[in-house]
Design a protein around this motif. Structure first.
Motif, PDB file in Angstrom:
ATOM      1  N   PRO A 156       0.835  -1.262   0.203  1.00 36.61           N
ATOM      2  CA  PRO A 156       0.025  -0.158   0.007  1.00 36.61           C
ATOM      3  C   PRO A 156       0.825   1.241   0.098  1.00 36.61           C
ATOM      4  N   ALA A 157       0.287   2.342  -0.062  1.00 38.01           N
ATOM      5  CA  ALA A 157       0.926   3.527  -0.392  1.00 38.01           C
ATOM      6  C   ALA A 157       1.507   3.914   1.089  1.00 38.01           C
ATOM      7  N   MET A 158       2.747   4.603   1.047  1.00 40.04           N
ATOM      8  CA  MET A 158       3.532   5.126   2.132  1.00 40.04           C
ATOM      9  C   MET A 158       3.995   3.731   3.085  1.00 40.04           C
ATOM     10  N   SER A 159       4.081   2.482   2.722  1.00 42.90           N
ATOM     11  CA  SER A 159       4.436   1.572   3.455  1.00 42.90           C
ATOM     12  C   SER A 159       5.910   1.272   3.455  1.00 42.90           C
ATOM     13  N   GLY A 160       6.622   2.074   2.870  1.00 43.87           N
ATOM     14  CA  GLY A 160       8.122   2.000   2.803  1.00 43.87           C
ATOM     15  C   GLY A 160       8.731   0.951   1.920  1.00 43.87           C
ATOM     16  N   LYS A 161       8.096   0.728   0.640  1.00 39.17           N
ATOM     17  CA  LYS A 161       8.876   0.318  -0.337  1.00 39.17           C
ATOM     18  C   LYS A 161      10.108   1.046  -0.889  1.00 39.17           C
ATOM     19  N   THR A 162       9.922   2.121  -1.084  1.00 34.86           N
ATOM     20  CA  THR A 162      11.098   2.784  -1.501  1.00 34.86           C
ATOM     21  C   THR A 162      11.960   2.971  -0.589  1.00 34.86           C
ATOM     22  N   THR A 163      11.780   3.118   0.989  1.00 33.75           N
ATOM     23  CA  THR A 163      12.745   3.068   1.732  1.00 33.75           C
ATOM     24  C   THR A 163      13.459   1.934   1.875  1.00 33.75           C
ATOM     25  N   ASN A 164      12.931   0.912   1.718  1.00 36.22           N
ATOM     26  CA  ASN A 164      13.438  -0.521   1.422  1.00 36.22           C
ATOM     27  C   ASN A 164      14.573  -0.475   0.666  1.00 36.22           C
TER      28      ASN A 164
END
Lengths: 432, 220
Positions: B20-28
């Motif tokens: 979902p949005a803002m769950s931290g995919k890019t941060t991962n």
């Protein structure tokens, strides 16, 4: 972008992960200003090779093979962690800063490669998303059109249904009115019949008694006359009063009166029977009798101009609402009588074949014009002037026969007459 | 749906971080980039964003060469989580060889997680992948926050699913490598099955994962 592979409708054809090679980047970018800058910085030739060493683009004096006369600077080019090619810069021997210039040029290329790749990827993704969205929009459009078509058809059907139901309601209402009318006529007729029956009873009874009295008087007068007991005056009076004639004529008068009374009794009985005020429910009847009853009620209307010819066959008792059936016969015969001012011959034949009862009513009237014959059973269809006909007679007849599970058809030749054919389905016979 | 060019001896794998949005995919991906040594990986490519939200995708590529010379590129993508970017998600998910589902641990996000997972299942079917055969791991991110679903609840919900579940805090790097490693193991197993990586290319699982996850000494 990969070409679509065995694309089915619910399968995605657009992918964004196809490999970007140095070749794609170099050919899509104008490297001329970059090479020119390399030359003006002191290089005599500049080239980009792919991972196999093939030259992709070059500027200035550069050889495929290493030149010993010049100083060649080579820098590996990386993309996605993989060496994808080499940047070659040739410098005249002894150029200062050759290595530094080559490092700078390689750094430029390392910025150029991913940023071009990024643009290519974004373009590929954008294209694929647009294509996919467009495909979805097309798909949705097709589905919408289908559902719109379905709803339009439903709406049209609904309108048709409303029209049908309205017409059925109108017919049912008209029939109900007609039946109410018939019922009230029947009630009136039954009331009148009942009122007539009383005086008719004592008229008949008194006529019988009076007949007896007259016989005794005639017998007495006969005795007196035989013995010639009368004087001249009495004899003259006897002759002037035409006593002989009176005595002769009286039985005839009484007989005629009794016949008349009998006819009145029959009419009243038929009237009562026709209105079926006494038996509004279903009953086993002889259809021939019902036809006779109908004709007797009608005779006052067309007695002088209608000749009825009857060919009755032996019919089984038929379970029906007799009043309704009489109404069918009445409506058909009345139509025949009212169709013309001329005398009509109406031939009624009945027959039975393995339980199916057929009644044919044939007249030699003017016939039904071909243009209207298909419409005569429609409610409110009439050829008579406004106010004269309801347009319901034959439609009611049609409905009644249909409700009995039978059918009614017509055959007509203009100028020769019409024939209405009624067929009633076989019933399980009950002996009554 | 791996891309394998036998003549060129190249193989390209695609791994997708979904959620979902803002769950931290890019941060991962940012953490993977920081934690893994530069050797063998490419630079993180972040396509244009709007207010720091992914609208296209992010891409972190890895490159390794098997002992027999087979070149393998592993591309790790993120999808945009926002509902409106479904077409982009489908395009990125197409031909994926493995998926990491990044869930948001906050109790308030339970419905969004469920909706996104349903969306994943739907889109996997849409792009023609058999979900039962697709390597899949789940990560419950943001364990550092308050008001999150408890470990017991996660265990109850996922223990029977047969899918590895990891708890992570991508912001400080906790659980990020574990999630990635587990997914790589599953991807390797599925590849080995089809392409006999160990037998024909002398590339063992340890080598495969070791070549990709070279922990950066500075970061560690």
């Amino acid at each position: 972008m990969k070409p679509p592979d065995d694309s089915s409708k619910d399968h995605l054809d657009f992918v964004v992960d196809s490999e970007i090679r140095l070749r794609d980047i170099v050919f899509r970018t104008d490297l001329t200003p970059f090479f020119e800058a390399c030359l003006s910085a002191g290089a005599c030739g500049a080239a980009v090779m792919d991972e196999h060493g093939s030259m992709l683009k070059a500027k200035g004096s550069i050889q495929d093979t290493d030149k010993t006369a010049a100083e060649r600077q080579k820098r590996a080019l990386y993309y996605e962690g993989e060496q994808v090619g080499t940047l070659c810069l040739d410098f005249p021997c002894g150029t200062d800063q050759a290595a530094g210039i080559a490092d700078l040029a390689a750094a430029c290329m390392q910025i150029l490669i991913p940023s071009t790749a990024k643009r290519l990827l974004a373009t590929a993704l954008h294209t694929s998303v647009v294509n996919l969205s467009y495909a979805e929009v097309l798909d949705a459009n097709v589905k919408l059109q289908e559902s719109e078509k379905k709803y339009r058809e439903l709406a049209e059907e609904l309108e048709q249904k409303v029209l049908e139901r309205t017409s059925q309601l109108k017919t049912a209402h008209a029939r109900m009115l007609q039946q109410e009318k018939m019922a009230s006529i029947g009630q009136l007729a039954a009331g009148v019949a009942h009122e007539i029956n009383n005086p008719l009873g004592y008229i008949t009874s008194n006529l019988n008694t009076f007949d007896g009295y007259m016989q005794r008087i005639r017998e007495m007068f006969g005795r007196c006359r035989d013995f010639e007991l009368m004087d001249e005056d009495a004899l003259n009076l006897y002759r002037s009063l035409k006593i002989d004639f009176i005595l002769d004529d009286a039985p005839d008068l009484i007989r005629q009166s009794r016949d008349g009374a009998e006819r009145v009794r029959k009419i009243v009985a038929n009237l009562k029977g026709f209105s079926h005020i006494d038996d509004a429910v279903q009953d086993y009847v002889d259809i021939n009798e019902e036809i006779d009853r109908t004709i007797s009620v009608l005779e006052h209307e067309g007695r002088d101009k209608a000749v009825f010819i009857k060919h009755y066959g032996q019919l089984p008792k038929y379970l029906c609402n007799p009043g309704l059936l009489c109404q069918v016969f009445l409506n058909i015969i009345q139509n025949a009588l009212q169709a013309t001012e001329l005398p009509v011959q109406i031939m009624i034949s009945t027959s039975e074949n393995s339980g199916v009862i057929s009644v044919n009513i044939e007249d030699d009237g003017p016939g039904i014009p071909e243009a209207v014959i298909s419409r005569i059973f429609e409610p409110f269809f009439t050829t008579r002037e406004v106010g004269k006909g309801t347009g319901l007679g034959l439609s009611i007849a049609y409905d009644i026969i249909k409700n009995h599970g039978g059918e009614i058809t017509v055959r007509s030749v203009a100028g020769e007459g019409s024939c209405f054919m009624i067929r009633l389905p076989a019933q399980e016979q009950v002996h009554v | 749906m791996i891309e394998y060019d036998e003549q060129d001896r190249r193989m390209t794998l695609k791994i997708v971080y979904y959620g979902p949005a803002m769950s931290g995919k890019t941060t991962n991906l940012l953490r993977l980039h920081d934690l893994i040594s530069r050797e063998g990986r490419g630079e993180l490519m972040v396509l244009d964003t709007k207010d720091d939200r992914t609208i296209y995708f992010d891409l972190l590529p890895f490159f390794l060469v098997a002992p027999d010379g087979l070149k393998i590129k592993v591309k790790v993508f993120t999808v945009p989580g926002q509902v409106c970017h479904d077409a982009t998600r489908k395009a990125v998910l197409a031909r994926a060889d493995g998926v990491a589902f990044i869930a948001d641990s906050r109790t308030s996000e339970a419905a969004n997680n469920a909706e996104s997972f349903e969306n994943l299942e739907k889109n996997i079917a849409f792009v023609g992948i058999d979900i039962d055969k697709l390597p899949l791991v789940v990560q419950f991110n943001k364990r550092d926050l308050q008001d999150i679903v408890s470990d017991e609840e996660i265990g109850r919900a996922w223990s029977t699913a047969g899918i590895p579940v990891f708890k992570a805090s991508a912001l400080d790097g906790r659980g990020v490598l574990e999630t990635f490693r587990s997914l790589l193991e599953k991807v390797y197993a599925s590849l080995d099955c089809r392409y006999k990586l160990a037998e024909d290319h002398r590339l063992t699982q340890e080598m495969f994962i070791g070549a990709i996850i070279k922990v950066n000494d500075e970061a560690a």
